[in-house]
Write a protein that holds these residues in place. Structure first.
Motif, PDB file in Angstrom:
ATOM      1  N   HIS A  12      66.643  80.496  13.042  1.00  0.00           N
ATOM      2  CA  HIS A  12      66.518  79.105  12.621  1.00  0.00           C
ATOM      3  C   HIS A  12      66.704  79.026  11.117  1.00  0.00           C
ATOM      4  CE1 HIS A  12      65.109  77.852  16.512  1.00  0.00           C
ATOM      5  NE2 HIS A  12      64.241  78.823  16.498  1.00  0.00           N
ATOM      6  N   SER A  16      66.931  73.262  10.119  1.00  0.00           N
ATOM      7  CA  SER A  16      66.543  73.043  11.514  1.00  0.00           C
ATOM      8  C   SER A  16      65.042  73.212  11.694  1.00  0.00           C
ATOM      9  CB  SER A  16      67.321  73.951  12.460  1.00  0.00           C
ATOM     10  OG  SER A  16      66.934  75.286  12.321  1.00  0.00           O
ATOM     11  N   GLN A  53      65.572  73.440  20.434  1.00  0.00           N
ATOM     12  CA  GLN A  53      64.764  72.979  19.310  1.00  0.00           C
ATOM     13  C   GLN A  53      63.771  71.906  19.748  1.00  0.00           C
ATOM     14  OE1 GLN A  53      68.134  71.892  16.896  1.00  0.00           O
ATOM     15  NE2 GLN A  53      67.674  73.512  15.418  1.00  0.00           N
TER      16      GLN A  53
END
Length: 69
Positions: A12, A16, A53
């Motif tokens: 990540h 994000s 996510q």
């Protein structure tokens, strides 16, 4: 045999992660009855998250809620 990276990345990037954190805080702040359904598409649209996510953000929101109790 698979190898596990040591000292590597989580996969990540900072942007994000910030999006996930923001989404988790938003979700944790909503009463259960005010949460949009289905939640994953709503979070994807609102925060520009991938399905993975969005699931991470949902998990994090649950942890935030549990810690607050």
């Amino acid at each position: 045999m698979s190898t596990i990276p040591v000292g590597g990345t989580t996969g990540h990037d900072h942007e994000s992660t910030a999006q996930i954190d923001e989404a988790a805080r938003w979700l944790a702040s909503l009463p259960q009855e005010d949460r949009p359904r289905p939640i994953v598409p709503a979070m994807r649209q609102r925060f520009g998250l991938s399905p993975q996510q969005a699931c991470i953000a949902i998990r994090e929101a649950g942890l935030m809620h549990a810690r607050a109790m």
